[in-house]
Design a protein around this motif. Structure first.
Motif, PDB file in Angstrom:
ATOM      1  N   VAL A 151     -11.083  51.119 -29.278  1.00  0.00           N
ATOM      2  CA  VAL A 151     -10.450  50.163 -28.357  1.00  0.00           C
ATOM      3  C   VAL A 151     -11.412  49.034 -28.013  1.00  0.00           C
ATOM      4  O   VAL A 151     -12.603  49.076 -28.347  1.00  0.00           O
ATOM      5  N   VAL A 152     -10.869  48.018 -27.335  1.00  0.00           N
ATOM      6  CA  VAL A 152     -11.690  46.900 -26.868  1.00  0.00           C
ATOM      7  C   VAL A 152     -12.429  47.299 -25.600  1.00  0.00           C
ATOM      8  O   VAL A 152     -11.837  47.860 -24.666  1.00  0.00           O
ATOM      9  N   GLY A 153     -13.726  47.048 -25.569  1.00  0.00           N
ATOM     10  CA  GLY A 153     -14.526  47.319 -24.383  1.00  0.00           C
ATOM     11  C   GLY A 153     -15.369  46.116 -24.001  1.00  0.00           C
ATOM     12  O   GLY A 153     -15.623  45.235 -24.839  1.00  0.00           O
ATOM     13  N   LYS A 154     -15.804  46.076 -22.730  1.00  0.00           N
ATOM     14  CA  LYS A 154     -16.638  44.973 -22.253  1.00  0.00           C
ATOM     15  C   LYS A 154     -17.929  45.539 -21.693  1.00  0.00           C
ATOM     16  O   LYS A 154     -17.926  46.486 -20.888  1.00  0.00           O
ATOM     17  N   ILE A 155     -19.065  44.953 -22.124  1.00  0.00           N
ATOM     18  CA  ILE A 155     -20.366  45.409 -21.646  1.00  0.00           C
ATOM     19  C   ILE A 155     -20.603  44.838 -20.242  1.00  0.00           C
ATOM     20  O   ILE A 155     -20.737  43.627 -20.073  1.00  0.00           O
ATOM     21  N   LEU A 156     -20.631  45.746 -19.262  1.00  0.00           N
ATOM     22  CA  LEU A 156     -20.856  45.317 -17.869  1.00  0.00           C
ATOM     23  C   LEU A 156     -22.347  45.186 -17.560  1.00  0.00           C
ATOM     24  O   LEU A 156     -22.766  44.291 -16.818  1.00  0.00           O
ATOM     25  N   ARG A 157     -23.134  46.103 -18.123  1.00  0.00           N
ATOM     26  CA  ARG A 157     -24.551  46.117 -17.775  1.00  0.00           C
ATOM     27  C   ARG A 157     -25.355  46.689 -18.943  1.00  0.00           C
ATOM     28  O   ARG A 157     -24.906  47.610 -19.639  1.00  0.00           O
ATOM     29  N   LEU A 158     -26.543  46.160 -19.170  1.00  0.00           N
ATOM     30  CA  LEU A 158     -27.464  46.648 -20.194  1.00  0.00           C
ATOM     31  C   LEU A 158     -28.778  47.054 -19.535  1.00  0.00           C
ATOM     32  O   LEU A 158     -29.323  46.312 -18.714  1.00  0.00           O
ATOM     33  N   GLU A 159     -29.253  48.259 -19.871  1.00  0.00           N
ATOM     34  CA  GLU A 159     -30.543  48.733 -19.360  1.00  0.00           C
ATOM     35  C   GLU A 159     -31.363  49.270 -20.523  1.00  0.00           C
ATOM     36  O   GLU A 159     -30.817  49.848 -21.468  1.00  0.00           O
ATOM     37  N   LYS A 160     -32.686  49.125 -20.396  1.00  0.00           N
ATOM     38  CA  LYS A 160     -33.569  49.665 -21.417  1.00  0.00           C
ATOM     39  C   LYS A 160     -33.625  51.185 -21.295  1.00  0.00           C
ATOM     40  O   LYS A 160     -33.696  51.726 -20.190  1.00  0.00           O
TER      41      LYS A 160
END
Length: 801
Positions: free
Chosen positions: A46-55
């Motif tokens: 499905v289509v998803g949206k990246i809300l937050r990126l963390e190392k």
């Protein structure tokens, strides 16, 4: 031919399963090679949206993504892709998702952090740039548009269709289009075909102010239709058009190019668009190419063209190779403001010859080769202009430019229903045949004992004349169903095959040559001008009267052969180069001389060729004599001076049986030998078998063996150098004797000491006998005196001491 189900449904009501459709089409003569379900392996992506990126705390190259997929809680997914960023829309494979190559996604723990799924690349979804821009980029596929979160990736890519890959027979050129195959599908499904209606677009102003067309060769281009469009707005095509193009394997480019590709698929007629600013004087000239002309095509390659090829040109240069590919110097770019849409008809055989010489076949060329027709060309052009108007891609100017020398009328043929039933082994009434033909859009009516059939313009495979009954029988059989035709045993008159008299005579010749250690050759019936030149033939030589082929494989096979010699010499060169060790060859085959106003003359010829250390002029002569002896013609055989230019002077001869010249023989001229690349001497003969046949006796007579002994005698005479063996032999045989003379043969020729200048000594052996007695010394002396006197009288011959 790819047929998307969604596209098919625009022309016919769908009422079966895909597997049932495959079965129905198979019985109509259209085998479905495969059923392709788009993104069949892919599920739960499905289509998803990246809300937050963390190392990732425990890995330098991993990132923790918090992703919204439209569920109540966001998901945590670990990725190592470097191209992701916050706010990006990406494909997300959820728990239990299936990807390409059988990959199944399950939740996992990566370096101590739980991952609920996987972010997908284009490759993992089976996508390329042709399906979606950026799908081939290394890394995660970044979706460019704003899609609802949680929406299936199949719906996003519009890859939820079924595509049938249908194999077409070569005669059904009309079915290399969506509309054409949809007609057949409608008949197979028992549904009416929804004939598309193209809206006519009226242009503003006059097309003559922008462009004009001249067709110089109407045989190779019977119709050239064009339309001018200005104020072009180059932009991406709408989603529905891009989806359809991708479904048949075409990559969307821009609205103008996509329109031409779309119409080619929909109507099966190739189109092209020219940038009018690049066409000198706006004047399109359809002409044959000039000698040494070059055209740079859209793929950036300079292609040399020859005068038999057809070009699209302007008054100054070529702007495209007709039916193959447009020119780079007139292609549509983002700066194009005015274009000329072309829909033309080019002769398929000429396009085929062009592609073979250029070694370049395009999709458009393949369609022209199979066959296009003039009515459909205009329909395709009208459809393209309708799409231009619908997509607001430009302003249509004036009327259609139409240069047409083709017959646009539908053909009407007469068909015998009785003959059709006999062909199919059926008993179908004429009225039922009319109904059946109507289901495949062929109008017919019964008149008396005949069917009057109006052949649609697109059915170029249905022929008139003697083939009409057979072609209509095929259509009736497809509709009726071949499975409904009862199988029967083959019927008809049978007879035992036999060889004709000419075939038997050929076999006798072949057997005689094989018995002499000769290998049989089979060479091509085609030759070229260079081969005739290599034989040193004069301009007035009969062997120059060659039949020219309309569609040759190449210049070296552009003529029907007029002699066996060139083919045999070529084969001998090959045998010498490969050191096969074979030196004796023969060939029996036809040659064709274009010396009649009607049909060329066909001659059945025998060629014999010897080469090698142990071969010479006389071994070849002996072989010919052995053959003539086998055929019962040796006693009438003579050798006379003369022969063709390809034979060496002083070592060539004309062969005569009775009063008929049957051929020639001799040593191949050194220049000819060099031209064919033969490293050693070759001795060759060519004989007209039909003339040999004319000399043979109807019946072979029986002759008893002599009852009385023969007396052998030798004689040597001195004669002028110009006197030939044939002349002396004939004089000895014709001497007026009271006894029988036979077995006359030359066994020695001497020039030198004791022989005057300009003279030669010729020594002969022969036999004398009588039918009723043993010869006495007086009989023998009298006969010898007559022979010597005869030679003296005819040649001023002196008996050599």
């Amino acid at each position: 031919m790819k047929l998307p189900l969604s596209w098919l449904k625009e022309y016919v009501d769908w009422n079966v399963t895909p597997d049932e459709f495959v079965e129905l089409m198979m019985w109509r003569g259209f085998e479905v090679a495969s059923i392709e379900r788009e993104m069949e392996e892919i599920s739960n992506v499905v289509v998803g949206k990246i809300l937050r990126l963390e190392k990732h705390p425990n890995a330098d190259k991993l990132q923790i993504c918090t992703i919204d997929v439209g569920q109540t809680e966001p998901l945590t997914i670990i990725t190592g892709a470097p191209n992701v960023f916050e706010g990006a829309l990406i494909p997300v494979a959820l728990d239990g998702a299936h990807l390409c190559n059988g990959i199944v996604i399950k939740p996992t723990v990566m370096r101590g952090v739980a991952s609920a799924g996987m972010l997908c690349s284009g490759e993992e979804l089976g996508l390329t740039d042709a399906d979606y821009p950026g799908a081939s980029v290394y890394g995660i596929l970044i979706l460019q548009e704003d899609y609802p979160l949680g929406k299936s990736i199949k719906e996003v890519m519009q890859k939820d269709d079924i595509v049938f890959d249908i194999e077409l027979t070569p005669n059904r050129a009309d079915c290399q289009s969506i509309i054409g195959i949809a007609r057949e599908a409608a008949a197979a499904l028992g549904q009416p075909f929804k004939e598309p209606v193209v809206k006519s677009v009226a242009g503003t102003g006059s097309a003559a102010d922008y462009a004009r067309v001249t067709v110089e060769n109407t045989e190779l281009c019977p119709r050239y239709a064009a339309r001018v469009v200005t104020d072009l707005h180059i932009a991406p095509s709408p989603d529905w058009m891009q989806k359809k193009l991708r479904s048949v394997g075409l990559r969307p480019i821009n609205n103008i190019v996509d329109i031409t590709n779309y119409v080619m698929v929909e109507y099966g007629h190739p189109m092209h668009a020219f940038d009018l600013a690049c066409v000198a004087d706006g004047h399109i000239v359809v002409r044959n190419a000039k000698e040494n002309e070059l055209v740079r095509t859209l793929d950036g390659k300079d292609r040399p063209v020859t005068p038999e090829m057809l070009l699209i040109a302007d008054p100054q240069k070529g702007v495209g190779i007709a039916g193959v590919m447009g020119g780079e110097n007139s292609e549509i770019t983002e700066n194009t403001k005015a274009t000329l849409f072309e829909a033309a008809v080019f002769k398929g055989s000429n396009i085929r010859a062009t592609t073979r010489k250029l070694r370049h076949v395009t999709d458009a060329a393949a369609r022209f080769i199979k066959g296009v027709e003039p009515v459909n060309a205009m329909l395709a052009l009208q459809r393209a202009i309708e799409l231009v108007d619908e997509l607001h891609a430009g302003t249509v100017i004036g009327e259609t430019i139409d240069v047409c020398a083709a017959d646009l009328q539908d053909r009407v043929i007469e068909v015998d229903p009785v003959h059709v039933n006999r062909i199919l082994n059926t008993n179908i009434s004429a009225a039922e045949m009319v109904r059946m033909l109507g289901t495949i859009c062929i109008t017919a009516k019964a008149e008396g004992e005949k069917l009057i059939v109006q052949v649609p313009h697109y059915r170029v495979d249905i022929e008139s004349g003697i083939e009409a009954d057979w072609d209509i029988a095929e259509e009736i059989g497809r509709v009726y169903g071949y499975y409904n035709i009862l199988p029967t045993l083959m019927t008809g008159d049978t007879f035992r095959g036999r060889l004709s008299a000419d075939m038997k005579y050929d076999d006798v010749i072949k057997d005689a040559m094989v018995a002499q250690g000769c290998y049989e050759m089979y060479n091509f019936n085609f030759t070229g001008p260079s081969a005739l030149d290599a034989l040193l033939l004069g301009a007035d030589s009969e062997k120059r009267l060659a039949v020219k082929l309309l569609n040759p494989f190449g210049e070296d096979q552009s003529l029907m052969r007029t002699t066996l010699v060139s083919g045999m010499l070529d084969s001998i060169a090959r045998n010498c180069n490969r050191k096969t060790g074979h030196g004796r060859f023969f060939e029996v085959g036809n040659v064709h001389i274009d010396n009649n106003d009607d049909l060329p003359e066909e001659r059945n010829m025998l060629g014999v060729a010897f080469t090698g250390e142990d071969e010479n002029f006389f071994t070849l002569k002996g072989s010919i004599e052995a053959l003539l002896e086998r055929l019962g013609l040796l006693r009438h055989f003579e050798i006379l001076p003369g022969g063709s230019e390809y034979l060496q002077q002083g070592q060539k001869a004309i062969l005569r049986v009775g009063r008929e010249v049957i051929g020639e023989m001799g040593t191949v001229h050194p220049l000819v030998q060099k031209s064919f690349g033969i490293p050693q001497k070759v001795y060759i003969a060519e004989i007209d078998i039909q003339k040999l046949t004319a000399q043979k006796k109807a019946d072979k007579g029986y002759k008893a063996l002599p009852k009385f002994p023969v007396v052998p005698r030798d004689i040597a005479v001195v004669v002028d150098d110009a006197v030939t063996n044939a002349d002396v032999s004939h004089a000895i045989k014709a001497a007026r004797l009271k006894v029988i003379i036979g077995d006359v043969a030359l066994f020695d020729v001497y020039r030198g000491k004791g022989i005057p200048e300009g003279k030669k000594s010729m020594a002969y052996t022969f036999t004398l006998r009588a039918e009723d007695r043993t010869l006495t010394d007086e009989d023998i002396k009298a006969a010898m005196d007559v022979v010597i006197q005869t030679l003296h009288d005819q040649f001023n011959a002196e008996l050599r001491a």
